[in-house]
Design a protein around this motif. Structure first.
Motif: not given
Length: 252
Positions: A203-208
């Motif tokens: 989530v922190a890496d921007g993945l949905d």
């Protein structure tokens, strides 16, 4: 350094060794008086023996701990079979994972209640798990010199608890939080599991949700359940709040 200074240092070292050996003697025979004046080298090699097992994933750590402990006549090292006498297990690890927890449980459930954990880092959620495994003595790996390691072994042999100040504070905070939660009838936050940490890292890496599910081989429902479970348990508002919590507590 002046000769008199060197002499004083030598005397201090001898007094420290004598004090530690007296503690070993008292463990073997609590009725024995420790005030007998100077003792000879032969007397220091008395019958008191604290038998120690060393468990480590790498041979260097195991050899280092053995080198520290074998300097003291009252310590007997045992690799496999424990001879007669008090037994203490020293478990050395860089971090606490499931393998380390299994080792701790195996030792304590096998009847060995005196365990010293020497660890490089430990998460708040893992601290309570370690204590629940029956470990009462924990040393930071970077602080575990010969003296502190011996003190930890002696504390474990006596059945005493010995935690670094910062870990003790974290443990008390966690126990206090649990007590308040129990009194209020709410769920008890116990930190993040490995699965929750993996999800939050992505989530922190921007993945949905779809991308996280594909990366971890989970279903999208599982990912949603994981996020909902941790935000509800820890009273977090949303995913961003959950990521901030994980960053602040050192999980990711």
């Amino acid at each position: 350094m002046l000769p008199t200074d060197t002499h004083r240092l030598g005397q201090g070292s001898e007094r420290e060794e004598l004090r530690m050996q007296q503690a070993l003697d008292h463990r073997a025979d609590p009725t024995r008086s420790t005030h007998h004046g100077p003792r000879t080298g032969a007397a220091r090699r008395g019958t008191a023996r604290v038998v120690v097992e060393i468990h480590a994933n790498d041979p260097i750590s195991k050899a280092g701990a053995a080198h520290h402990l074998c300097q003291y006549p009252g310590i007997a090292l045992s690799d496999e079979k424990r001879p007669e006498g008090v037994a203490v297990a020293v478990v050395i690890a860089e971090s606490v994972d499931e393998t380390v927890l299994q080792t701790l449980r195996r030792l304590t459930r096998g009847g060995l209640g005196n365990v010293v954990l020497v660890v490089g880092r430990i998460r708040e959620s893992q601290l309570l798990e370690v204590v629940e495994c029956g470990v009462g003595t924990i040393l930071w790996r970077h602080e575990a010199d010969a003296t502190r390691l011996l003190q930890g072994v002696l504390a474990a042999a006596r059945g005493d608890g010995n935690l670094p100040t910062d870990l003790l504070g974290r443990l008390l905070t966690q126990v206090g939080r649990m007590q308040r939660s129990a009194a209020e009838g709410t769920a008890v936050p116990v930190g993040l599991s490995e699965r929750e940490t993996d999800v939050l890292r992505l989530v922190a890496d921007g993945l949905d949700t779809t991308e996280i599910a594909a990366r971890l081989s989970y279903s999208e429902r599982t990912v949603k359940n994981v996020l909902h479970g941790l935000t509800s348990r820890l009273h977090l508002r949303n995913r961003a709040h959950a990521v901030a919590y994980a960053l602040r507590e050192g999980y990711i």
